[in-house]
Scaffold this motif. Structure first.
Motif, PDB file in Angstrom:
ATOM      1  N   MET A   1       3.394   3.059   3.379  1.00 36.71           N
ATOM      2  CA  MET A   1       2.248   3.175   4.521  1.00 36.71           C
ATOM      3  C   MET A   1       3.109   3.225   6.116  1.00 36.71           C
ATOM      4  SD  MET A   1      -0.644   2.965   6.571  1.00 36.71           S
ATOM      5  CE  MET A   1      -0.839   3.203   8.018  1.00 36.71           C
ATOM      6  N   PHE A   2       4.508   2.861   6.308  1.00 34.54           N
ATOM      7  CA  PHE A   2       5.013   2.676   7.608  1.00 34.54           C
ATOM      8  C   PHE A   2       5.675   4.849   7.551  1.00 34.54           C
ATOM      9  CE2 PHE A   2       9.033   2.630  10.457  1.00 34.54           C
ATOM     10  CZ  PHE A   2       8.101   1.955  11.355  1.00 34.54           C
ATOM     11  N   ASP A   3       5.024   5.169   8.336  1.00 32.78           N
ATOM     12  CA  ASP A   3       5.899   6.718   8.333  1.00 32.78           C
ATOM     13  C   ASP A   3       7.179   6.598  10.067  1.00 32.78           C
ATOM     14  OD1 ASP A   3       5.949   9.745   9.054  1.00 32.78           O
ATOM     15  OD2 ASP A   3       4.207   9.619   8.362  1.00 32.78           O
ATOM     16  N   ARG A   4       8.128   7.109   9.360  1.00 35.06           N
ATOM     17  CA  ARG A   4       9.348   7.053   9.589  1.00 35.06           C
ATOM     18  C   ARG A   4       8.722   8.229  10.984  1.00 35.06           C
ATOM     19  NH1 ARG A   4      15.021   7.359   9.527  1.00 35.06           N
ATOM     20  NH2 ARG A   4      15.116   8.775  10.537  1.00 35.06           N
ATOM     21  N   ARG A   5       7.602   9.182  10.990  1.00 34.94           N
ATOM     22  CA  ARG A   5       7.284   9.885  12.530  1.00 34.94           C
ATOM     23  C   ARG A   5       6.466   9.262  13.050  1.00 34.94           C
ATOM     24  NH1 ARG A   5       4.093  14.648   9.510  1.00 34.94           N
ATOM     25  NH2 ARG A   5       3.346  12.568   8.274  1.00 34.94           N
ATOM     26  N   LEU A   6       6.014   7.665  13.171  1.00 39.41           N
ATOM     27  CA  LEU A   6       5.585   6.736  14.032  1.00 39.41           C
ATOM     28  C   LEU A   6       6.392   6.966  14.999  1.00 39.41           C
ATOM     29  CD1 LEU A   6       3.056   3.860  11.719  1.00 39.41           C
ATOM     30  CD2 LEU A   6       2.904   6.166  13.586  1.00 39.41           C
ATOM     31  N   VAL A   7       7.849   6.221  14.720  1.00 37.51           N
ATOM     32  CA  VAL A   7       8.647   6.179  15.777  1.00 37.51           C
ATOM     33  C   VAL A   7       9.514   7.248  16.194  1.00 37.51           C
ATOM     34  CG1 VAL A   7      10.879   4.944  15.886  1.00 37.51           C
ATOM     35  CG2 VAL A   7       9.499   4.243  13.812  1.00 37.51           C
ATOM     36  N   THR A   8       9.219   8.526  15.776  1.00 33.20           N
ATOM     37  CA  THR A   8       9.279   9.732  16.195  1.00 33.20           C
ATOM     38  C   THR A   8       8.637  10.205  17.409  1.00 33.20           C
ATOM     39  OG1 THR A   8      10.396  10.428  14.124  1.00 33.20           O
ATOM     40  CG2 THR A   8      10.223  11.751  15.756  1.00 33.20           C
ATOM     41  N   TYR A   9       7.251   9.876  16.985  1.00 29.25           N
ATOM     42  CA  TYR A   9       6.044  10.267  18.380  1.00 29.25           C
ATOM     43  C   TYR A   9       5.599   9.157  18.884  1.00 29.25           C
ATOM     44  CZ  TYR A   9       5.530  14.982  15.630  1.00 29.25           C
ATOM     45  OH  TYR A   9       5.391  15.449  15.158  1.00 29.25           O
ATOM     46  N   PHE A  10       6.740   7.661  19.022  1.00 30.63           N
ATOM     47  CA  PHE A  10       6.128   6.688  20.084  1.00 30.63           C
ATOM     48  C   PHE A  10       6.157   7.680  21.422  1.00 30.63           C
ATOM     49  CE2 PHE A  10       6.689   3.014  22.297  1.00 30.63           C
ATOM     50  CZ  PHE A  10       5.464   2.112  22.066  1.00 30.63           C
ATOM     51  N   ASP A  11       5.271   6.460  21.982  1.00 30.08           N
ATOM     52  CA  ASP A  11       5.050   6.803  23.666  1.00 30.08           C
ATOM     53  C   ASP A  11       5.709   6.643  24.159  1.00 30.08           C
ATOM     54  OD1 ASP A  11       3.427   8.463  25.868  1.00 30.08           O
ATOM     55  OD2 ASP A  11       2.226   8.487  24.693  1.00 30.08           O
ATOM     56  N   TRP A  12       6.603   6.650  24.745  1.00 28.37           N
ATOM     57  CA  TRP A  12       7.976   5.980  25.402  1.00 28.37           C
ATOM     58  C   TRP A  12       7.047   5.822  26.665  1.00 28.37           C
ATOM     59  CZ3 TRP A  12      10.211   2.724  23.379  1.00 28.37           C
ATOM     60  CH2 TRP A  12      10.824   1.966  21.716  1.00 28.37           C
ATOM     61  N   GLY A  13       6.762   6.982  27.005  1.00 28.23           N
ATOM     62  CA  GLY A  13       6.193   7.292  28.548  1.00 28.23           C
ATOM     63  C   GLY A  13       5.637   6.710  28.837  1.00 28.23           C
ATOM     64  N   LEU A  14       3.907   6.325  28.100  1.00 34.82           N
ATOM     65  CA  LEU A  14       2.540   5.190  28.605  1.00 34.82           C
ATOM     66  C   LEU A  14       2.985   4.091  29.255  1.00 34.82           C
ATOM     67  CD1 LEU A  14      -0.816   6.231  26.552  1.00 34.82           C
ATOM     68  CD2 LEU A  14      -0.139   5.859  29.005  1.00 34.82           C
ATOM     69  N   LEU A  15       4.017   4.066  27.238  1.00 35.61           N
ATOM     70  CA  LEU A  15       4.710   2.218  27.680  1.00 35.61           C
ATOM     71  C   LEU A  15       5.475   2.058  29.302  1.00 35.61           C
ATOM     72  CD1 LEU A  15       4.885  -0.651  26.324  1.00 35.61           C
ATOM     73  CD2 LEU A  15       7.664   0.258  24.878  1.00 35.61           C
ATOM     74  N   GLY A  16       6.606   3.335  29.422  1.00 32.06           N
ATOM     75  CA  GLY A  16       7.473   3.034  30.568  1.00 32.06           C
ATOM     76  C   GLY A  16       6.438   2.439  31.880  1.00 32.06           C
ATOM     77  N   LEU A  17       5.662   3.829  31.905  1.00 30.04           N
ATOM     78  CA  LEU A  17       4.859   3.967  33.699  1.00 30.04           C
ATOM     79  C   LEU A  17       4.051   2.264  33.289  1.00 30.04           C
ATOM     80  CD1 LEU A  17       2.748   7.032  33.172  1.00 30.04           C
ATOM     81  CD2 LEU A  17       4.391   6.770  35.011  1.00 30.04           C
ATOM     82  N   THR A  18       3.398   2.237  32.149  1.00 31.88           N
ATOM     83  CA  THR A  18       2.953   0.121  32.548  1.00 31.88           C
ATOM     84  C   THR A  18       3.806  -1.071  32.793  1.00 31.88           C
ATOM     85  OG1 THR A  18       1.625   1.184  29.990  1.00 31.88           O
ATOM     86  CG2 THR A  18       1.185  -1.329  30.528  1.00 31.88           C
ATOM     87  N   ALA A  19       5.246  -0.370  32.393  1.00 32.34           N
ATOM     88  CA  ALA A  19       6.225  -0.972  32.483  1.00 32.34           C
ATOM     89  C   ALA A  19       6.327  -0.817  34.231  1.00 32.34           C
ATOM     90  CB  ALA A  19       7.752  -0.998  32.292  1.00 32.34           C
ATOM     91  N   ILE A  20       6.344  -0.211  34.266  1.00 32.98           N
ATOM     92  CA  ILE A  20       7.302  -0.070  35.717  1.00 32.98           C
ATOM     93  C   ILE A  20       5.371  -0.556  36.970  1.00 32.98           C
ATOM     94  CG2 ILE A  20       7.163   1.685  37.975  1.00 32.98           C
ATOM     95  CD1 ILE A  20       8.357   3.583  35.770  1.00 32.98           C
ATOM     96  N   LEU A  21       4.807  -0.283  36.141  1.00 40.55           N
ATOM     97  CA  LEU A  21       3.109  -0.623  37.503  1.00 40.55           C
ATOM     98  C   LEU A  21       3.740  -2.546  37.303  1.00 40.55           C
ATOM     99  CD1 LEU A  21       0.535   1.731  36.649  1.00 40.55           C
ATOM    100  CD2 LEU A  21       1.302   1.310  38.827  1.00 40.55           C
ATOM    101  N   ALA A  22       3.851  -3.047  35.962  1.00 37.54           N
ATOM    102  CA  ALA A  22       3.427  -4.346  36.024  1.00 37.54           C
ATOM    103  C   ALA A  22       4.965  -4.784  36.496  1.00 37.54           C
ATOM    104  CB  ALA A  22       3.061  -4.150  34.329  1.00 37.54           C
ATOM    105  N   THR A  23       5.558  -4.286  36.958  1.00 43.95           N
ATOM    106  CA  THR A  23       6.811  -4.628  37.389  1.00 43.95           C
ATOM    107  C   THR A  23       6.192  -4.777  39.062  1.00 43.95           C
ATOM    108  OG1 THR A  23       8.490  -3.529  36.020  1.00 43.95           O
ATOM    109  CG2 THR A  23       9.140  -4.726  37.618  1.00 43.95           C
ATOM    110  N   ILE A  24       5.672  -4.121  39.663  1.00 45.95           N
ATOM    111  CA  ILE A  24       5.183  -3.639  40.582  1.00 45.95           C
ATOM    112  C   ILE A  24       4.643  -4.824  41.168  1.00 45.95           C
ATOM    113  CG2 ILE A  24       4.403  -2.430  42.301  1.00 45.95           C
ATOM    114  CD1 ILE A  24       5.325  -0.008  41.564  1.00 45.95           C
TER     115      ILE A  24
END
Lengths: 367, 619
Positions: A1-24
């Protein structure tokens, strides 16, 4: 089930934006409850961090399982949320005249927040199977309307006008995205134009007053109108560079109501000025465009429609909140996503972003 | 289904998504433009407004509703009170400002500092009250020097003015500062610390009608707290004016009759339950409560042995004395223990077991039937009726007459009195009910307790053919614009448990009490008005012990209470009266003349012609 591509394609950008706004958010909440001496709510920023932690767990849960499963179980999720909302009317506790909270052990949650996500999934599920090239007809709209009105009525009963309206806005945006046939559109518009004056004439004087005040806060110079003036003074007096962190006088002297929830943007703007407030607005623009680009890259109707729904959700909350504190919008109790203090709203937003990440990281599945 | 999009048409989606992106971007531009407008273009303007916290809210007190009597005679209005407050933020340096204020107003500075300290922690931009209701001299001194007193504000608030000091003081009541318990109760959602609310009487009962709605002003002030301009005003909504059912002249008459005495007079319209007078003596001055009563004055009021703060008309609980014989007679007739022809012999005493119960008339009444028993208030007759009935049957009739329960008048603090039963005594004292106690009860002594208002309701019901009306004090309430909001409606709360024929018998006896040759209240006769009534003497001390003393030597607090209830005119009653004089010794001598004078005043002269605007309310 687990696909390596899931890590490759993980959306770090969305997570990063979320983290910045949450910190603010946490930093601003700290100022809202601590600047100007002792308040009984001093440690709320710590609680917000806990909520964010809980939100992160919910978010992870939402991108681990393929969103296809959400499509499969859409109606189960939807009716689960409806049941929770209904149970509030039975078991919920009253706070300030309305019944919105469900006590689960030591924490209280607002199921109406979760309902927003449930509604997005249900509508995406429905519309993805009923799209038409030349637009939806009136008959096609009957079922979606039922999907919206069930939770809408339940939430209106609490009563929580703000959240109920948010459901309509989200559903409306998704429906418009799917496209409505020209004739149907004209029909609905005419029906609306006719029915509003009729409905108006049936309202009692005090109800009319309340609606007019809602639309025009200036009519209530001792309540909402005054709050908006103080909020405008707070934002305006921030100027270009702001008064400095923890230095906002409107905030310190408690001229702002609900300064850690609905009016958090005023606190932020007073302290950081046009530079800071503009940056936050820009971050919101990024996150929304990012969400739309996720939809753009997605190759399956359910994923696209769910992403559009989530973007609409974040967009409306942000637009109404910031519009309100700047005096552009009616005064409604809508939190600023990721920034305002609040358990249920924060977790819901993070769950929604988790779903976006889910769609984003599984885009390869159709390649 | 028909022509749904079955195959993936990704271009269709992409086109639409591009439009959405463009829309989103456009709306964000709108937000940024608004932000730019507020912060960059108008930044300087808002910075100045925020520097002094210039835009503030001021509350405007709502004038409290006025109180009138039934004829529109003003009883309570409002007068302006000037208060000095200080806004700490504007008064900087606050110590120096306080010093100058103390000098101009000639108040010791320590007093002002004390006040400020007590209010801590205070919001720095809101006025803190320093001294309420200042005189004209002080006001002038402050106004002349205002430029020297930054942050000092003089506010004008309407406060209560009780026009006829002491008149109907208990009925009208008084106001006081809201306490934390009342604030927490949620009953006063719009009130905050420091606000005054009705605490007693009508001021309390009709608080929500009288208080109106607070207004407010959005104002712009300069750096020393002076108003530069008023931005917006929401006018206060004045409270409703209320018209009481009482007749001021009758009320004052009742009070003057009770002067120097302790007691109560209740006058009612027997045909609808409207209370015409509800007097209690001694009275107190409500104006003393307006600015808050000092602890010392309050102590003096509540430690007065004649209890001026007790509303004796509705709170005072007394044994009913011989008035209770009305109930005993009713029960005896209805239960067929006696009829109109039943005769008992009164030798002046009655023996039960080895105890001897006295009649008030030592020489005895001889042969007595019901009418004579009522007229001459023969104790021995009613001892026997009571004995045949038993305590619990007697108590049932008393309760059906409304005794031992609240009358439901719209006033707080009403007391219910007490009607004992055998079970009650067992529960309360653990001792079984004694046969002799039934005898005491039958003539209204013993554990029985009633209020003057209950007696008035009872005699009203006797007068009107058996209907117990809920006693009412609000005649109507009217908005400041003159619209009538609430209007009196009569409400039957019960019917006397008596047949028409038996009631007529009792009424015949009551007529004889005043008009018969041997009636106990011949003193209450009037030349042109027929009165019916019943005297009562409520012992506070056993009769035997009393007899060993001469009455005039007896200490005041050992003397019996005097009762008289009456209605007039006897055949078509328009007024019912209950009089109680504490320690007045004899109902006939102390209480009956008072009732007579009230009736004479009410029926002797019809409605006063000078007020004109209200027609007669009596039917």
């Amino acid at each position: 089930m687990f696909d390596r591509r899931l890590v490759t394609y993980f959306d770090w950008g969305l997570l990063g934006l979320t983290a910045i706004l949450a910190t603010i958010g946490v930093v601003t909440i700290y100022s809202a409850v601590n600047a100007g001496g002792n308040t009984p709510q001093q440690t709320l920023y710590l609680k917000q961090i806990i909520w964010l932690g809980a939100g992160l767990i919910g978010m992870s849960a939402c991108f681990m399982i393929s969103y296809k499963r959400f499509d499969q179980y859409a109606m189960v999720i939807y009716f689960g949320c409806v049941a929770l909302v209904a149970s509030v009317l039975v078991f919920g506790k009253f706070v300030g005249g309305s019944q919105r909270w469900l006590a689960i052990g030591p924490v209280s949650v607002q199921p109406s927040e979760m309902m927003k996500v449930g509604l997005i999934i249900a509508l995406a599920h429905h519309y993805s199977r009923h799209l038409k090239k030349d637009g939806l007809t009136l008959r096609d709209l009957v079922q979606p309307m039922m999907i919206v009105s069930l939770p809408f009525v339940l939430i209106l009963k609490q009563p929580d006008l703000g959240t109920a309206m948010m459901l309509v806005l989200i559903a409306g945006s998704m429906t418009l995205f799917c496209g409505i046939g020209r004739r149907t559109f004209i029909l609905i518009a005419t029906a609306g134009a006719v029915s509003i004056p009729v409905a108006w004439s049936f309202l009692k004087t005090y109800q009319k007053q309340r609606i007019l005040t809602f639309l025009d806060p200036e009519r209530d110079p001792l309540g909402a109108g005054y709050h908006i003036i103080q909020s405008k003074i707070a934002i305006g007096s921030g100027g270009i560079t702001g008064k400095g962190y923890l230095e906002g006088t409107q905030n310190i002297l408690s001229f702002l109501p609900e300064q850690h929830t609905d009016f958090i943007f005023s606190v932020l703007s007073e302290e950081w000025g046009f530079v800071g407030a503009g940056l936050v607005i820009l971050l919101f623009l990024f996150i929304l465009l990012w969400g739309l680009s996720v939809a753009h890259k997605c190759r399956d109707p359910f994923g696209i429609l769910m992403s559009v729904g989530i973007v609409a959700f974040i967009f409306w909350e942000m637009f109404i909140n910031i519009g309100m504190v700047m005096g552009l919008m009616p005064v409604v109790g809508v939190p600023l996503p990721l920034i305002s203090y609040g358990g249920s709203s924060t977790i819901t937003i993070m769950v929604a972003i988790g779903l976006l990440i889910n769609v984003s990281m599984r885009r390869f599945m159709f390649e | 289904m028909k022509n749904y999009l079955n195959n993936m048409d990704m271009d269709w989606f992409k086109r639409r998504l591009t439009i959405v992106m463009a829309l989103t971007f456009a709306i964000f531009c709108l937000l940024v433009i608004r932000l730019f407008y507020l912060q960059v273009i108008n930044g300087e303007k808002y910075r100045q407004l925020s520097a002094n916290n210039c835009i503030r809210l001021q509350t405007i007190d709502a004038p409290r509703g006025l109180i009138f009597d039934r004829h529109g005679e003003l009883l309570v209005d409002n007068r302006p009170s000037f208060n000095i407050s200080i806004i700490p933020k504007d008064a900087k340096p606050i110590d120096a400002t306080l010093g100058r204020l103390a000098a101009y107003a000639q108040i010791p500075k320590s007093e002002l500092e004390e006040k400020l300290k007590k209010k801590k922690p205070f919001p720095v931009y809101k006025p803190v009250l320093l001294k309420a209701d200042i005189g004209r001299d002080m006001l002038a001194a402050i106004e002349v020097n205002w430029f020297d007193l930054p942050g000092v504000v003089v506010g004008v608030n309407p406060i209560r003015h009780y026009i006829n000091a002491q008149t109907a003081a208990h009925l009208i009541g008084y106001m006081g500062e809201i306490n934390s318990k009342e604030l927490k109760s949620g009953a006063f959602p719009k009130k905050e610390q420091g606000d005054f609310i009705g605490k007693f009487g009508v001021e309390r009962s009709f608080e929500d009608i009288l208080s109106g709605r607070e207004g407010g002003r959005q104002v712009e002030v300069n750096s020393s707290g002076r108003i530069v301009q008023v931005l917006k005003t929401v006018a206060a909504e004045p409270g409703q004016n209320i018209y009481l059912t009482i007749d001021k002249r009758l009320q004052q008459k009742a009070e003057s009759l009770l002067a120097e005495k302790a007691g109560a007079i209740v006058a009612m319209d027997p045909n609808n339950g409207q209370v015409l007078a509800l007097a209690s003596s001694p009275s107190f001055d409500q104006n003393a409560f307006v600015g808050g009563l000092s602890r010392k004055k309050w102590q003096a009021l509540i430690s007065d042995p004649r209890h001026p703060m007790t509303y004796k008309a509705i709170q005072g609980e007394y044994p009913p004395g011989s008035i209770y014989k009305i109930v005993t007679a009713m029960a005896g007739l209805e239960e067929h223990v006696i009829d109109r022809n039943t005769v008992f012999f009164c030798p002046g005493h009655y023996r039960l077991g080895n105890r001897v119960f006295r009649c008030w008339k030592k020489s005895g009444h001889g042969k007595v039937n019901l009418e004579k028993a009522i007229t001459q208030s023969c104790d021995v007759y009613f001892y026997q009726v009571g004995q045949k009935l038993g305590v619990d049957r007697l108590a049932w009739y008393a309760k059906a007459c409304g005794l031992g329960a609240l009358t439901g008048i719209h006033l707080a603090h009403e007391n219910a009195g007490l009607i004992p039963t055998a079970a009650w005594k067992k529960r309360k004292t653990g001792v079984k009910w004694q046969g002799g106690e039934t005898l005491s009860m039958a003539i209204g002594q013993g554990y029985n307790l009633v209020t003057p208002l209950q007696m008035a309701v009872l005699i009203s019901a006797i007068a009107n053919g058996g209907y117990r009306y809920r006693p009412v004090i609000l005649y109507k309430s009217v908005t400041a614009k003159g619209e009538v909001v609430k209007h009196f409606e009569k409400q039957v709360v019960g019917k006397l448990p008596v047949s028409k024929a038996n009631l007529a018998l009792i009424r015949r006896g009551l007529w004889d009490v005043v008009n018969g040759n041997r009636g106990t209240a011949r003193i209450a006769r009037l030349k042109d008005i027929e009165i019916s009534g019943k005297t009562g003497t409520a012992q506070v001390f056993s009769r035997k012990a009393q007899e060993s003393m001469k009455e005039k030597d007896m200490a005041y607090h050992l003397k019996s209470h005097a009762w008289f209830v009456a209605y007039a005119p006897s055949n078509k009653p328009e007024i019912a009266v209950a009089v109680l004089v504490e320690h007045g010794a004899h109902g006939s001598r102390s209480a009956a003349p008072l009732a007579r004078d009230i009736i004479q005043m009410y029926l002797g002269k019809k409605e006063p012609s000078d007020t004109g605007q209200m027609v007669s309310l009596r039917q």
